[in-house]
Design an enzyme around this catalytic site. Structure first.
Site, PDB file in Angstrom:
ATOM      1  CB  CYS A   1      27.465 -44.436 -21.053  1.00  0.00           C
ATOM      2  SG  CYS A   1      26.990 -43.178 -19.847  1.00  0.00           S
TER       3      CYS A   1
ATOM      4  CG  HIS B   1      25.933 -43.520 -27.043  1.00  0.00           C
ATOM      5  ND1 HIS B   1      25.729 -44.510 -26.101  1.00  0.00           N
ATOM      6  CD2 HIS B   1      26.300 -42.408 -26.348  1.00  0.00           C
ATOM      7  CE1 HIS B   1      25.964 -44.027 -24.894  1.00  0.00           C
ATOM      8  NE2 HIS B   1      26.304 -42.744 -25.017  1.00  0.00           N
TER       9      HIS B   1
ATOM     10  CG  HIS C   1      22.216 -42.677 -21.305  1.00  0.00           C
ATOM     11  ND1 HIS C   1      22.704 -43.967 -21.291  1.00  0.00           N
ATOM     12  CD2 HIS C   1      23.287 -41.887 -21.570  1.00  0.00           C
ATOM     13  CE1 HIS C   1      23.993 -43.958 -21.542  1.00  0.00           C
ATOM     14  NE2 HIS C   1      24.374 -42.696 -21.715  1.00  0.00           N
TER      15      HIS C   1
END
Length: 400
Positions: A160, A293, A329
């Site tokens: 990620c 995040h 996400h």
């Protein structure tokens, strides 16, 4: 103080918009793109929610004048975003300077390869989708679509943090004089493989994700592509480019704590933020907004919150929010998506709300912004943390 690298173009497609203006409108209107799954035939369709782009592959192929069922979804999304970024930069000949493409993905061509996997031994009718599984295939297709020739083309896949690392590498290539221009970012599409994998990890939410909420249940997966055009001072001057913002600082680290979990006290995140501040020549108090995040998983939000407290100090953490409640996400694309959002925050002096927050976390007194705020913003810090301990931070600024 380190000089930043100019951002002259950006493009994005996500669950909240097909381009940059649509994404910004959704952000300041608190319009989330989280919904039930509609495009993927999965047994989990009624169990989880995702950030899904409603346009079908066939519609994208028609838009891009490609043959039906020729590309997987990740390169289709990537081409849309890269084309927008290049057009915004005013580039008419992609090969007129030393130009590179650094793209990132985790899913690659999985959405198509999983569809035809069981035909593998009996037929070669869809062999292009078996060969198109690997991460580099989507980068190659994007490079071909934008007409890039005889230049630097590579793929980054660090979970990620991938797109953030692509942006960092691109900035370093320009600073070192290796390239004059780099298209940087990432693309990831939803697939059954990804859904099943995260379902196995038991970190998917069955409702809207709630970053930094005491009762957060997990993340919503999303799909997106986002790219920036980075250009050297020479190009900016000679072509009279409009500069949108600057990649001012960057840092990455690996906390080597766990295959999927972040360290409990945010050790990797702290090191990445410290490095980014050092490269930028900035102090923690110079940061006006943190695009966190913020995955809405129990581990990430606690780890990142503790890391921010270690960097900024008790009672000194700047305004912060997670935008994953809008998009889900988006895995490898997340750092690119949130870099675009960081540029938009700078351009419009806006901080986006952290959606769905109802109860603050009990472990610390950190309160993300829950409303749109207008304030002067000069420096945005954007965090991207991935599996395997991959932690990356970008600092994007108004001035070099």
């Amino acid at each position: 103080m380190s000089k930043g690298v100019a951002i002259t173009g950006m493009g994005i497609i996500s669950a909240i918009g097909n381009n940059v203006p649509e994404n910004f409108h959704s952000l300041v209107s608190s319009k989330a793109g989280i919904s039930k799954i509609s495009h993927i035939d999965t047994i989990h369709a009624n169990e989880i929610m995702v950030g899904e782009i409603k346009t079908t592959n066939s519609e994208f192929e028609a838009q891009l004048q490609l043959e039906e069922n020729s590309y997987s979804r990740s390169p289709l999304l990537g081409i849309i975003a890269a084309n927008e970024a290049i057009a915004k930069a005013g580039i008419t000949n992609i090969n007129d300077y030393k130009t590179g493409l650094i793209s990132s993905t985790t899913v690659g061509g999985m959405d198509k390869s999983e569809q035809y996997f069981y035909e593998f031994f009996n037929s070669k009718n869809h062999w292009q989708h078996i060969n198109g599984l690997h991460a580099g295939d989507s980068t190659k297709k994007i490079a071909e679509a934008i007409g890039l020739q005889e230049s630097f083309v590579t793929t980054i896949s660090t979970a990620c943090s991938s797109a953030a690392n692509a942006i960092m590498l691109g900035a370093r290539m320009i600073k070192s004089g290796r390239l004059d221009r780099v298209v940087v970012g990432g693309t990831d599409a939803l697939s059954k493989f990804t859904i099943n994998g995260f379902k196995t990890l038991m970190i998917l939410s069955d409702t809207y994700n709630t970053p930094f909420d005491e009762n957060r249940k997990g993340l919503n997966l999303g799909e997106a592509a986002a790219f920036l055009v980075l250009e050297s001072e020479n190009i900016v001057a000679s072509e009279n480019r409009e500069v949108l913002a600057y990649v001012k600082g960057y840092g990455n680290s690996n906390d080597a704590f766990h295959q999927t979990a972040s360290s409990e006290n945010g050790d990797g995140a702290v090191l990445a933020m410290e490095k980014a501040l050092k490269v930028a020549g900035l102090k923690p108090e110079d940061i006006d907004y943190v695009n966190a995040h913020g995955t809405a998983t129990p581990n990430n939000d606690l780890s990142e919150g503790r890391a921010m407290l270690r960097i900024f100090g008790e009672g000194k953490v700047p305004d912060f929010s997670s935008t994953k409640a809008y998009t889900g996400h988006t895995l490898a694309a997340a750092g690119g998506v949130e870099a675009v959002y960081s540029v938009l925050a700078l351009q419009n002096n806006r901080i986006y709300p952290n959606l769905n927050l109802k109860k603050h976390m009990k472990e610390f007194d950190l309160r993300p912004q829950t409303k749109v705020i207008e304030k002067e913003i000069k420096h945005v810090l954007s965090n991207s943390f991935g599996f395997g301990g991959n932690c990356s931070t970008l600092i994007i600024s108004k001035e070099a």
